[in-house]
Design an enzyme around this catalytic site. Structure first.
Site, PDB file in Angstrom:
ATOM      1  N   SER A 147      -4.446   1.014 -11.675  1.00 56.34           N
ATOM      2  CA  SER A 147      -5.028  -0.151 -11.010  1.00 56.34           C
ATOM      3  C   SER A 147      -5.987  -0.819 -11.983  1.00 56.34           C
ATOM      4  O   SER A 147      -6.430  -0.182 -12.958  1.00 56.34           O
ATOM      5  CB  SER A 147      -5.820   0.323  -9.785  1.00 56.34           C
ATOM      6  OG  SER A 147      -6.593  -0.725  -9.243  1.00 56.34           O
ATOM      7  N   TYR A 155     -12.543   5.030  -4.735  1.00 53.88           N
ATOM      8  CA  TYR A 155     -11.310   4.471  -5.305  1.00 53.88           C
ATOM      9  C   TYR A 155     -11.462   4.239  -6.804  1.00 53.88           C
ATOM     10  O   TYR A 155     -10.611   4.650  -7.600  1.00 53.88           O
ATOM     11  CB  TYR A 155     -10.952   3.159  -4.600  1.00 53.88           C
ATOM     12  CG  TYR A 155      -9.586   2.630  -4.993  1.00 53.88           C
ATOM     13  CD1 TYR A 155      -8.423   3.242  -4.537  1.00 53.88           C
ATOM     14  CD2 TYR A 155      -9.461   1.518  -5.824  1.00 53.88           C
ATOM     15  CE1 TYR A 155      -7.163   2.766  -4.905  1.00 53.88           C
ATOM     16  CE2 TYR A 155      -8.204   1.039  -6.193  1.00 53.88           C
ATOM     17  CZ  TYR A 155      -7.059   1.667  -5.728  1.00 53.88           C
ATOM     18  OH  TYR A 155      -5.824   1.188  -6.096  1.00 53.88           O
TER      19      TYR A 155
HETATM   20  N1  NAD Z   1      -2.517  -2.939  -3.120  1.00 55.40           N
HETATM   21  C1  NAD Z   1      -3.234  -3.158  -4.187  1.00 55.40           C
HETATM   22  O1  NAD Z   1      -3.958  -4.158  -4.290  1.00 55.40           O
HETATM   23  C2  NAD Z   1      -3.170  -2.209  -5.352  1.00 55.40           C
HETATM   24  C3  NAD Z   1      -3.741  -2.612  -6.567  1.00 55.40           C
HETATM   25  C4  NAD Z   1      -3.684  -1.741  -7.656  1.00 55.40           C
HETATM   26  C5  NAD Z   1      -3.077  -0.504  -7.529  1.00 55.40           C
HETATM   27  N2  NAD Z   1      -2.538  -0.132  -6.329  1.00 55.40           N
HETATM   28  C6  NAD Z   1      -1.923   1.195  -6.262  1.00 55.40           C
HETATM   29  O2  NAD Z   1      -0.563   1.069  -5.872  1.00 55.40           O
HETATM   30  C7  NAD Z   1      -0.136   2.310  -5.322  1.00 55.40           C
HETATM   31  C8  NAD Z   1       0.680   2.041  -4.074  1.00 55.40           C
HETATM   32  O3  NAD Z   1      -0.161   1.458  -3.096  1.00 55.40           O
HETATM   33  P1  NAD Z   1       0.261   0.188  -2.214  1.00 55.40           P
HETATM   34  O4  NAD Z   1      -0.813  -0.804  -2.360  1.00 55.40           O
HETATM   35  O5  NAD Z   1       1.656  -0.175  -2.458  1.00 55.40           O
HETATM   36  O6  NAD Z   1       0.057   0.825  -0.743  1.00 55.40           O
HETATM   37  P2  NAD Z   1       1.036   1.065   0.501  1.00 55.40           P
HETATM   38  O7  NAD Z   1       0.195   1.742   1.520  1.00 55.40           O
HETATM   39  O8  NAD Z   1       1.735  -0.195   0.875  1.00 55.40           O
HETATM   40  O9  NAD Z   1       2.117   2.106  -0.071  1.00 55.40           O
HETATM   41  C9  NAD Z   1       1.741   3.430  -0.354  1.00 55.40           C
HETATM   42  C10 NAD Z   1       2.693   4.415   0.327  1.00 55.40           C
HETATM   43  O10 NAD Z   1       2.226   5.727  -0.008  1.00 55.40           O
HETATM   44  C11 NAD Z   1       2.386   6.553   1.132  1.00 55.40           C
HETATM   45  N3  NAD Z   1       1.464   7.691   1.066  1.00 55.40           N
HETATM   46  C12 NAD Z   1       0.136   7.699   1.319  1.00 55.40           C
HETATM   47  N4  NAD Z   1      -0.342   8.942   1.214  1.00 55.40           N
HETATM   48  C13 NAD Z   1       0.697   9.732   0.871  1.00 55.40           C
HETATM   49  C14 NAD Z   1       0.844  11.114   0.624  1.00 55.40           C
HETATM   50  N5  NAD Z   1      -0.203  11.961   0.748  1.00 55.40           N
HETATM   51  N6  NAD Z   1       2.065  11.583   0.284  1.00 55.40           N
HETATM   52  C15 NAD Z   1       3.134  10.753   0.208  1.00 55.40           C
HETATM   53  N7  NAD Z   1       3.067   9.441   0.449  1.00 55.40           N
HETATM   54  C16 NAD Z   1       1.858   8.941   0.783  1.00 55.40           C
HETATM   55  C17 NAD Z   1       2.096   5.645   2.311  1.00 55.40           C
HETATM   56  O11 NAD Z   1       2.704   6.146   3.514  1.00 55.40           O
HETATM   57  C18 NAD Z   1       2.700   4.322   1.847  1.00 55.40           C
HETATM   58  O12 NAD Z   1       4.032   4.152   2.346  1.00 55.40           O
HETATM   59  C19 NAD Z   1      -1.396   3.144  -5.117  1.00 55.40           C
HETATM   60  O13 NAD Z   1      -1.490   4.105  -6.140  1.00 55.40           O
HETATM   61  C20 NAD Z   1      -2.517   2.125  -5.240  1.00 55.40           C
HETATM   62  O14 NAD Z   1      -3.720   2.698  -5.659  1.00 55.40           O
HETATM   63  C21 NAD Z   1      -2.559  -0.946  -5.245  1.00 55.40           C
END
Ligand code: NAD
Length: 301
Positions: free
Chosen positions: A143, A156
């Site tokens: 991130s 975070y």
């Molecule tokens: N959304 C943002 O702005 C953003 C920005 C930078 C990085 N990220 C990173 O992207 C990655 C994905 O996040 P996202 O934003 O797509 O979120 P999201 O919630 O849409 O998708 C994440 C998925 O992970 C699953 N999950 C959560 N805990 C879990 C566990 N213990 N075991 C298995 N699955 C699990 C959830 O059910 C979900 O379907 C993360 O690592 C997050 O830190 C997100």
């Protein structure tokens, strides 16, 4: 020529958001993908969308046994594992330390770190034998919060910095057999949620950090140089490059930043080019091409 033709990938948290976009793009690039998540309904949607190109499994990244079962399932179904994408993550919605009640602080730490740090390490541990076997690669979803403060709260930000350390150390430990790289997205419209220790909604459900409301879009557009609240698919090509045997061959320990340019935010202005089109193409005497032109707009600082 597709970039992942014949490759087998495993994507954790692939039921939603960035992980789902990676699954969709990996399949389009010729990969077969094992998709894991905690949410069975989301996995059913992925399976329905991709048929034989995917296999799904409910697996918790916080458990070594679940990670091993996921890797075994991928190998059993598709015969090998080339790319492990450690993607599942939890947010903390900018909760700073002063605002986390004492009685919640330990649970909040455990919940965020268990997924964002321990989940990556356990996934890597489980995938290592299969990745060594295939000369494969690990790709971690980091991130902008792996580099800069205030894109999240204390749990975070610090967990994503720690995950960057995991990427660098494993890239060192696993070279030259297995490449380890990361993609670092910026703010993205997904379903990312908070652990219960940081609060729930009125119905007791997890809070979502990135609502799709237009005011969130506007807030992000204001502070991001490329003026865009990203969609999950905006990051997918970076995961393809990191995962590609041929095209990512000389990358390890690298982080591809897909954050709209947070590293080039200015002190006077978030971005310098809001009126660039007008200045370059607009015809006025606005000093197109002149390196001596006075800067326009912004605040003194
Ligand atoms: N959304 C943002 O702005 C953003 C920005 C930078 C990085 N990220 C990173 O992207 C990655 C994905 O996040 P996202 O934003 O797509 O979120 P999201 O919630 O849409 O998708 C994440 C998925 O992970 C699953 N999950 C959560 N805990 C879990 C566990 N213990 N075991 C298995 N699955 C699990 C959830 O059910 C979900 O379907 C993360 O690592 C997050 O830190 C997100």
């Amino acid at each position: 020529m597709l970039w992942l033709e014949g490759e087998v990938a495993l994507v954790t948290g692939g039921g939603s958001g960035i992980g789902r976009a990676v699954v969709d793009r990996y399949v389009a690039e010729g990969a077969r993908v094992c998709v894991t998540d905690l949410n069975a309904e989301r996995l059913a949607e992925v399976a329905a969308a991709h048929g034989d190109a995917v296999t799904t499994l409910v697996a918790d990244v916080r458990s070594l046994a679940d990670n091993k079962a996921a890797v075994a399932h991928a190998v059993q179904t598709f015969g090998r594992l080339d790319v492990f994408v450690a993607n599942a993550g939890l947010s903390d919605m900018f909760r700073d330390l002063a605002n986390i009640p004492e009685e919640n602080v330990e649970a909040a730490y455990d919940a965020v770190y268990d997924v964002n740090v321990k989940g990556v390490i356990l996934g890597a541990k489980a995938a290592l034998p299969a990745l060594v076997e295939s000369n494969g690669t690990l790709v971690v979803t980091l991130s902008n919060s792996s580099f800069w403060p205030d894109g999240g709260g204390i749990m975070y930000i610090s967990s994503k910095h720690a995950a960057l350390g995991v990427v660098r150390q494993l890239a060192h430990e696993w070279a030259p057999a297995v490449r380890v790289n990361a993609v670092a997205p910026g703010a993205t419209r997904t379903n990312i949620t908070l652990p219960e220790a940081l609060g729930t909604d009125a119905d007791g459900r997890p809070l979502r950090a990135h609502a799709h409301e237009s005011n969130t879009d506007r807030e992000v557009e204001r502070v991001v140089p490329l003026a865009k609240h990203a969609d999950p698919a905006d990051h997918a090509a970076a995961f393809v490059l990191a995962g590609s045997r041929a095209n990512g061959a000389i990358m390890t320990g690298s982080v591809i930043e897909t954050d709209g340019g947070l590293g080039i935010r200015g002190m006077r202005r978030v971005r310098g080019g809001d009126d660039l089109r007008e200045r370059v193409l607009g015809g006025g005497a606005a000093a197109a091409g002149s390196s001596l032109a006075a800067p326009t707009g912004g605040i003194d600082g």
